[in-house]
Design a protein around this motif. Structure first.
Motif, PDB file in Angstrom:
ATOM      1  N   ILE A  78      -2.776  91.937 117.152  1.00 53.29           N
ATOM      2  CA  ILE A  78      -2.481  92.365 115.776  1.00 53.29           C
ATOM      3  C   ILE A  78      -1.554  91.356 115.109  1.00 53.29           C
ATOM      4  N   GLY A  79      -0.584  90.833 115.858  1.00 56.41           N
ATOM      5  CA  GLY A  79       0.359  89.856 115.303  1.00 56.41           C
ATOM      6  C   GLY A  79      -0.316  88.577 114.849  1.00 56.41           C
ATOM      7  N   VAL A  80      -1.316  88.118 115.599  1.00 61.13           N
ATOM      8  CA  VAL A  80      -2.058  86.912 115.203  1.00 61.13           C
ATOM      9  C   VAL A  80      -2.769  87.149 113.864  1.00 61.13           C
ATOM     10  N   ALA A  81      -3.389  88.335 113.732  1.00 54.57           N
ATOM     11  CA  ALA A  81      -4.071  88.674 112.481  1.00 54.57           C
ATOM     12  C   ALA A  81      -3.080  88.735 111.320  1.00 54.57           C
ATOM     13  N   ILE A  82      -1.903  89.336 111.556  1.00 54.97           N
ATOM     14  CA  ILE A  82      -0.866  89.413 110.523  1.00 54.97           C
ATOM     15  C   ILE A  82      -0.425  88.019 110.102  1.00 54.97           C
ATOM     16  N   ALA A  83      -0.206  87.138 111.094  1.00 55.80           N
ATOM     17  CA  ALA A  83       0.259  85.780 110.807  1.00 55.80           C
ATOM     18  C   ALA A  83      -0.711  85.041 109.889  1.00 55.80           C
ATOM     19  N   VAL A 182       4.068 103.124 119.112  1.00 62.47           N
ATOM     20  CA  VAL A 182       4.125 102.441 117.821  1.00 62.47           C
ATOM     21  C   VAL A 182       5.301 101.466 117.735  1.00 62.47           C
ATOM     22  N   LYS A 183       6.487 101.901 118.196  1.00 64.31           N
ATOM     23  CA  LYS A 183       7.674 101.053 118.090  1.00 64.31           C
ATOM     24  C   LYS A 183       7.522  99.760 118.880  1.00 64.31           C
ATOM     25  N   ARG A 184       7.056  99.892 120.124  1.00 61.67           N
ATOM     26  CA  ARG A 184       6.923  98.709 120.973  1.00 61.67           C
ATOM     27  C   ARG A 184       5.888  97.738 120.424  1.00 61.67           C
ATOM     28  N   VAL A 185       4.747  98.269 119.992  1.00 62.51           N
ATOM     29  CA  VAL A 185       3.687  97.417 119.448  1.00 62.51           C
ATOM     30  C   VAL A 185       4.147  96.745 118.158  1.00 62.51           C
ATOM     31  N   THR A 186       4.895  97.475 117.324  1.00 61.96           N
ATOM     32  CA  THR A 186       5.383  96.908 116.069  1.00 61.96           C
ATOM     33  C   THR A 186       6.289  95.706 116.319  1.00 61.96           C
ATOM     34  N   VAL A 187       7.191  95.818 117.285  1.00 64.12           N
ATOM     35  CA  VAL A 187       8.085  94.705 117.603  1.00 64.12           C
ATOM     36  C   VAL A 187       7.285  93.495 118.090  1.00 64.12           C
ATOM     37  N   VAL A 188       6.316  93.739 118.982  1.00 61.45           N
ATOM     38  CA  VAL A 188       5.510  92.634 119.526  1.00 61.45           C
ATOM     39  C   VAL A 188       4.695  91.969 118.431  1.00 61.45           C
TER      40      VAL A 188
END
Length: 308
Positions: A78-83, A182-188
């Motif tokens: 998800i972070g790669v997509a956000i970036a 949700v919290k852990r995934v959001t941080v990652v």
């Protein structure tokens, strides 16, 4: 009984908060457009999400101890997509107005069912297809420079690619929904978005800009605001349906257009018509046909009227 007495307009506290953050969300386009005059896009996005990751991480220290491999994998994807979504959007803002960027970015909503069809084989419904068609017409009207409706400039194409990345983000979030914390995934995902954006500085030929108080304030402010948005969305959407939430989020480009106009931006009439088509496409893509209910005995008519 009159229509107004039977149907009352009501807004839940959760919906009111979503409306408020959507208003401020629309204003971030102007802030980002100012930031790219002081910094290259990838560095700014990296700094913005590093701040957001630290903010959420500090509030989730206890939760981070139970991190699982699935949550790490989901957060990175998800972070790669956000970036890519936010970096391309920020890059595009170097050459197009904040109002135009916001409306093109809003196309991620009708693009989601299209991507699900291409990648997952899930055929979009009729209303999704209508929404995609309306949004595409709106894009051509909005983005066609100097009256050339078939020509999209570099800024528009880059921003559209960013909207595709954001649509991919939504699909990935849905794929892991209910399976992760949700919290852990959001941080990652925030930390990953920051690292990916910083790493893209090298192939893009970017360098760290000289210190600027304005850049620091905008990056820190947007970073903290991104963290707040994420927390509010995760909390509010527990009791707000996805369809209703999407209708609220449709106001984001509208607010961006309002703030842009207050800042001196002026979209021509044809572009405004295109913007209206995109908003209509977003709304239509979320409509669903209701199946006809079986006819009820005459004695139940009054009960139905009361339920309405």
């Amino acid at each position: 009984m009159s229509f107004l007495s039977r149907y009352q307009f009501s807004v839940k506290p959760q919906e009111a908060l979503l409306i408020v953050i959507t208003m401020f969300w629309g204003g971030t386009f102007l802030a980002v457009q100012y930031a790219v005059t002081l910094s290259d896009p990838f560095f700014f996005v990296g700094l913005r999400f590093a701040t957001a990751a630290i903010a959420v991480g500090l509030l989730s220290l206890r939760s981070l101890r139970g991190m699982t491999w699935l949550e790490l994998k989901a957060g990175v994807a998800i972070g790669v997509a956000i970036a890519f979504g936010y970096s391309l959007q920020t890059w595009g803002l170097q050459s197009i107005s904040s109002s135009k960027s916001a409306f093109i970015t809003a196309m991620y909503v009708p693009l989601v069912p299209l991507l699900q069809w291409l990648c997952l084989g899930r055929m979009p419904g009729l209303m999704s297809c209508v929404g995609i068609a309306l949004a595409f017409v709106g894009l051509i009207l909005l983005a066609g420079p100097e009256g050339n409706l078939l020509a999209l400039g570099a800024g528009e194409l880059i921003t559209l690619a960013g909207a595709l990345a954001i649509a991919a983000e939504i699909i990935l979030i849905s794929a892991w929904a209910g399976k992760v914390d949700v919290k852990r995934v959001t941080v990652v995902q925030l930390a990953t978005a920051s690292l990916v954006a910083f790493s893209m500085m090298i192939p893009a030929g970017e360098s760290v800009p000289s210190f600027s108080p304005g850049l620091l304030v905008v990056a820190l402010g947007l970073g903290i605001f991104s963290a707040i948005i994420q927390v509010v969305m995760n909390w509010a959407q527990r009791s707000v349906s996805p369809t209703r939430a999407t209708v609220i989020y449709t106001g984001e480009p509208v607010w961006a257009g309002i703030f842009g106009r207050m800042a001196g931006e002026r979209l021509p009439m044809l572009a405004l018509l295109g913007a209206a088509f995109i908003v209509a496409g977003v709304l239509v893509s979320e409509l669903k046909f209701k199946k006809k209910k079986a006819a009820l005995p005459e004695g139940n008519d009054n009960a139905c009227a009361e339920q309405e």
